[in-house]
Motif scaffolding. Structure first.
Motif, PDB file in Angstrom:
ATOM      1  N   PRO A  54       0.714  -1.119  -0.128  1.00 15.60           N
ATOM      2  CA  PRO A  54      -0.108  -0.063  -0.042  1.00 15.60           C
ATOM      3  C   PRO A  54       1.006   1.203   0.002  1.00 15.60           C
ATOM      4  CG  PRO A  54       0.067  -0.847   2.095  1.00 15.60           C
ATOM      5  CD  PRO A  54       0.844  -1.736   1.392  1.00 15.60           C
ATOM      6  N   SER A  55       2.214   1.138  -0.064  1.00 17.03           N
ATOM      7  CA  SER A  55       2.933   2.406   0.247  1.00 17.03           C
ATOM      8  C   SER A  55       2.839   3.431  -1.106  1.00 17.03           C
ATOM      9  CB  SER A  55       4.352   2.092   0.191  1.00 17.03           C
ATOM     10  OG  SER A  55       5.003   1.633  -0.746  1.00 17.03           O
ATOM     11  N   GLY A  56       2.563   2.841  -2.392  1.00 16.26           N
ATOM     12  CA  GLY A  56       2.489   3.720  -3.469  1.00 16.26           C
ATOM     13  C   GLY A  56       3.698   4.048  -4.052  1.00 16.26           C
ATOM     14  N   ARG A  57       4.758   3.653  -3.424  1.00 15.74           N
ATOM     15  CA  ARG A  57       6.163   3.978  -3.972  1.00 15.74           C
ATOM     16  C   ARG A  57       6.563   3.220  -5.225  1.00 15.74           C
ATOM     17  NH1 ARG A  57      10.607   0.673  -0.476  1.00 15.74           N
ATOM     18  NH2 ARG A  57       9.460  -1.160  -0.218  1.00 15.74           N
ATOM     19  N   ALA A  58       7.470   3.849  -6.135  1.00 19.21           N
ATOM     20  CA  ALA A  58       7.842   3.180  -7.489  1.00 19.21           C
ATOM     21  C   ALA A  58       9.225   2.254  -7.188  1.00 19.21           C
ATOM     22  CB  ALA A  58       8.358   4.255  -8.415  1.00 19.21           C
ATOM     23  N   ILE A  59       8.893   1.073  -7.617  1.00 18.09           N
ATOM     24  CA  ILE A  59       9.876   0.206  -7.816  1.00 18.09           C
ATOM     25  C   ILE A  59      10.679  -0.206  -8.980  1.00 18.09           C
ATOM     26  CG2 ILE A  59      10.531  -2.221  -6.797  1.00 18.09           C
ATOM     27  CD1 ILE A  59       9.548  -0.308  -4.681  1.00 18.09           C
ATOM     28  N   LEU A  60      11.965   0.256  -9.162  1.00 18.60           N
ATOM     29  CA  LEU A  60      12.709   0.112 -10.404  1.00 18.60           C
ATOM     30  C   LEU A  60      13.071  -1.415 -10.369  1.00 18.60           C
ATOM     31  CD1 LEU A  60      13.479   0.948 -13.345  1.00 18.60           C
ATOM     32  CD2 LEU A  60      15.619   1.802 -12.130  1.00 18.60           C
ATOM     33  N   VAL A  61      13.054  -2.339 -11.521  1.00 19.63           N
ATOM     34  CA  VAL A  61      13.639  -3.611 -11.697  1.00 19.63           C
ATOM     35  C   VAL A  61      14.332  -3.470 -12.812  1.00 19.63           C
ATOM     36  CG1 VAL A  61      13.035  -6.164 -12.193  1.00 19.63           C
ATOM     37  CG2 VAL A  61      11.523  -4.693 -10.425  1.00 19.63           C
ATOM     38  N   MET A  62      15.387  -3.782 -12.929  1.00 19.07           N
ATOM     39  CA  MET A  62      16.398  -3.922 -14.250  1.00 19.07           C
ATOM     40  C   MET A  62      16.477  -5.684 -14.626  1.00 19.07           C
ATOM     41  SD  MET A  62      16.702  -0.802 -14.824  1.00 19.07           S
ATOM     42  CE  MET A  62      17.865  -1.226 -16.253  1.00 19.07           C
ATOM     43  N   ALA A  63      15.972  -5.866 -15.670  1.00 19.19           N
ATOM     44  CA  ALA A  63      15.895  -7.374 -15.915  1.00 19.19           C
ATOM     45  C   ALA A  63      16.473  -7.314 -17.486  1.00 19.19           C
ATOM     46  CB  ALA A  63      14.376  -7.925 -15.925  1.00 19.19           C
ATOM     47  N   SER A  64      16.890  -8.664 -17.914  1.00 16.91           N
ATOM     48  CA  SER A  64      17.114  -9.052 -18.978  1.00 16.91           C
ATOM     49  C   SER A  64      16.233  -9.099 -20.127  1.00 16.91           C
ATOM     50  CB  SER A  64      17.906 -10.353 -19.178  1.00 16.91           C
ATOM     51  OG  SER A  64      18.101 -10.715 -20.208  1.00 16.91           O
ATOM     52  N   GLY A  65      16.442  -8.301 -21.093  1.00 19.09           N
ATOM     53  CA  GLY A  65      15.306  -8.152 -22.084  1.00 19.09           C
ATOM     54  C   GLY A  65      14.692  -9.720 -22.699  1.00 19.09           C
ATOM     55  N   ALA A  66      15.512 -10.624 -22.421  1.00 20.91           N
ATOM     56  CA  ALA A  66      15.084 -11.848 -22.759  1.00 20.91           C
ATOM     57  C   ALA A  66      14.168 -12.626 -21.586  1.00 20.91           C
ATOM     58  CB  ALA A  66      16.242 -12.738 -23.101  1.00 20.91           C
ATOM     59  N   ASN A  67      13.999 -11.945 -20.735  1.00 24.09           N
ATOM     60  CA  ASN A  67      13.258 -12.453 -19.521  1.00 24.09           C
ATOM     61  C   ASN A  67      12.003 -11.708 -19.123  1.00 24.09           C
ATOM     62  OD1 ASN A  67      15.467 -14.298 -19.560  1.00 24.09           O
ATOM     63  ND2 ASN A  67      16.610 -13.442 -17.619  1.00 24.09           N
ATOM     64  N   ARG A  68      11.112 -12.781 -18.523  1.00 24.11           N
ATOM     65  CA  ARG A  68      10.100 -11.899 -17.835  1.00 24.11           C
ATOM     66  C   ARG A  68      10.160 -12.062 -16.161  1.00 24.11           C
ATOM     67  NH1 ARG A  68       4.993 -11.422 -19.879  1.00 24.11           N
ATOM     68  NH2 ARG A  68       4.180 -12.070 -17.969  1.00 24.11           N
ATOM     69  N   VAL A  69       9.739 -11.035 -15.669  1.00 21.65           N
ATOM     70  CA  VAL A  69       9.783 -10.816 -14.101  1.00 21.65           C
ATOM     71  C   VAL A  69       8.640 -11.649 -13.574  1.00 21.65           C
ATOM     72  CG1 VAL A  69      10.023  -9.002 -12.343  1.00 21.65           C
ATOM     73  CG2 VAL A  69      11.003  -8.631 -14.340  1.00 21.65           C
ATOM     74  N   ASP A  70       9.178 -12.312 -12.495  1.00 25.98           N
ATOM     75  CA  ASP A  70       8.226 -12.889 -11.557  1.00 25.98           C
ATOM     76  C   ASP A  70       7.894 -12.119 -10.426  1.00 25.98           C
ATOM     77  OD1 ASP A  70       7.221 -14.500  -9.530  1.00 25.98           O
ATOM     78  OD2 ASP A  70       8.165 -16.361  -9.780  1.00 25.98           O
ATOM     79  N   GLU A  71       6.758 -11.458 -10.724  1.00 27.77           N
ATOM     80  CA  GLU A  71       6.012 -10.425  -9.696  1.00 27.77           C
ATOM     81  C   GLU A  71       5.851 -10.937  -8.405  1.00 27.77           C
ATOM     82  OE1 GLU A  71       2.927  -8.428 -11.548  1.00 27.77           O
ATOM     83  OE2 GLU A  71       3.718  -8.356 -13.424  1.00 27.77           O
ATOM     84  N   LYS A  72       5.512 -12.239  -8.241  1.00 26.60           N
ATOM     85  CA  LYS A  72       5.476 -12.776  -6.600  1.00 26.60           C
ATOM     86  C   LYS A  72       7.088 -12.667  -6.100  1.00 26.60           C
ATOM     87  CE  LYS A  72       1.592 -15.875  -7.856  1.00 26.60           C
ATOM     88  NZ  LYS A  72       0.957 -17.057  -7.953  1.00 26.60           N
ATOM     89  N   LYS A  73       7.887 -13.035  -6.973  1.00 29.55           N
ATOM     90  CA  LYS A  73       9.275 -12.822  -6.225  1.00 29.55           C
ATOM     91  C   LYS A  73       9.673 -11.602  -5.883  1.00 29.55           C
ATOM     92  CE  LYS A  73      11.365 -16.836  -8.833  1.00 29.55           C
ATOM     93  NZ  LYS A  73      12.264 -17.289  -9.768  1.00 29.55           N
ATOM     94  N   LEU A  74       9.425 -10.700  -6.600  1.00 29.38           N
ATOM     95  CA  LEU A  74       9.335  -9.091  -6.207  1.00 29.38           C
ATOM     96  C   LEU A  74       8.707  -8.742  -5.173  1.00 29.38           C
ATOM     97  CD1 LEU A  74      10.739  -6.442  -7.077  1.00 29.38           C
ATOM     98  CD2 LEU A  74       8.749  -5.881  -8.756  1.00 29.38           C
ATOM     99  N   ALA A  75       7.539  -9.143  -5.008  1.00 32.13           N
ATOM    100  CA  ALA A  75       6.512  -8.919  -3.773  1.00 32.13           C
ATOM    101  C   ALA A  75       7.078  -9.370  -2.678  1.00 32.13           C
ATOM    102  CB  ALA A  75       5.202  -9.102  -4.311  1.00 32.13           C
ATOM    103  N   ALA A  76       7.748 -10.596  -2.535  1.00 33.25           N
ATOM    104  CA  ALA A  76       8.125 -11.233  -1.435  1.00 33.25           C
ATOM    105  C   ALA A  76       9.478 -10.475  -1.017  1.00 33.25           C
ATOM    106  CB  ALA A  76       8.419 -12.720  -1.555  1.00 33.25           C
ATOM    107  N   ALA A  77      10.343 -10.018  -1.930  1.00 35.68           N
ATOM    108  CA  ALA A  77      11.411  -9.155  -1.326  1.00 35.68           C
ATOM    109  C   ALA A  77      11.100  -7.992  -0.857  1.00 35.68           C
ATOM    110  CB  ALA A  77      12.393  -9.058  -2.834  1.00 35.68           C
ATOM    111  N   LEU A  78      10.186  -7.366  -1.469  1.00 38.35           N
ATOM    112  CA  LEU A  78       9.596  -6.109  -0.986  1.00 38.35           C
ATOM    113  C   LEU A  78       8.781  -6.327   0.399  1.00 38.35           C
ATOM    114  CD1 LEU A  78       8.405  -4.165  -4.237  1.00 38.35           C
ATOM    115  CD2 LEU A  78      10.179  -3.505  -2.533  1.00 38.35           C
ATOM    116  N   ASN A  79       8.382  -7.384   0.478  1.00 40.84           N
ATOM    117  CA  ASN A  79       7.318  -7.575   1.728  1.00 40.84           C
ATOM    118  C   ASN A  79       6.037  -6.652   1.513  1.00 40.84           C
ATOM    119  OD1 ASN A  79       6.315  -9.260   4.006  1.00 40.84           O
ATOM    120  ND2 ASN A  79       7.385  -7.550   5.371  1.00 40.84           N
ATOM    121  N   GLU A  80       5.686  -6.360   0.464  1.00 35.77           N
ATOM    122  CA  GLU A  80       4.511  -5.485   0.030  1.00 35.77           C
ATOM    123  C   GLU A  80       4.002  -6.085  -1.302  1.00 35.77           C
ATOM    124  OE1 GLU A  80       4.204  -1.015  -0.186  1.00 35.77           O
ATOM    125  OE2 GLU A  80       6.388  -1.541   0.010  1.00 35.77           O
TER     126      GLU A  80
END
Length: 155
Positions: A54-80
């Motif tokens: 709920p913080s509303g902050r922007a999160i930047l992810v730098m990823a390889s153009g060949a890959n998709r980002v697992d949003e569940k892994k990102l959310a777990a790392a943020l605890n948000e």
């Protein structure tokens, strides 16, 4: 100062001696950028902006153009939980339009994550403030200038 000049200034201030290349063709997508540069899609360090809830902050992810980002892994790392950021939010938070979001030169300090797969490459390319400009750097330079947290984010 336009967005490419902001990136150029930020790179100089961060001590990263690299040239910004501008193309007449679009570099908005990873495939477009790779074709314009003449590198593999995996070497494109794509910038993805998410909105943390709920913080509303922007999160930047730098990823390889060949890959998709697992949003569940990102959310777990943020605890948000996270959501996709719309174009208005991306521009308001980063100062850049989607397709030109640079890893540097934002008006605010963004929490940044770097997908670990980028770290295996010797050379990568990132957006330089517009959908027609890029710059070359190493993954270690990317980590240094963004102070990004390296994380396994590949979906």
């Amino acid at each position: 100062m336009d967005s490419v000049d902001r990136v150029r200034q930020a790179l100089a201030e961060l001590g990263l001696a690299t040239e910004i290349k501008e193309f007449s063709a679009s570099t908005r997508t990873s495939a477009d950028a790779a074709a314009a540069i003449g590198c593999s899609v995996a070497q494109i360090a794509k910038s993805l902006v998410f909105r943390a809830k709920p913080s509303g902050r922007a999160i930047l992810v730098m990823a390889s153009g060949a890959n998709r980002v697992d949003e569940k892994k990102l959310a777990a790392a943020l605890n948000e939980s996270i959501g996709k950021a719309d174009a208005e939010f991306v521009r308001a938070e980063t100062g850049f339009a989607i397709g030109g979001v640079s890893p540097v030169g934002h008006g605010i300090k963004l929490k940044t994550f770097i997908d670990e797969e980028l770290m295996a490459l010797s050379e990568i390319w990132a957006a330089a403030g517009s959908p027609h400009s890029v710059f070359r750097l190493t993954p270690h330079d990317l980590q240094r200038v963004t102070q990004g947290q390296i994380l396994a984010l590949k979906a």
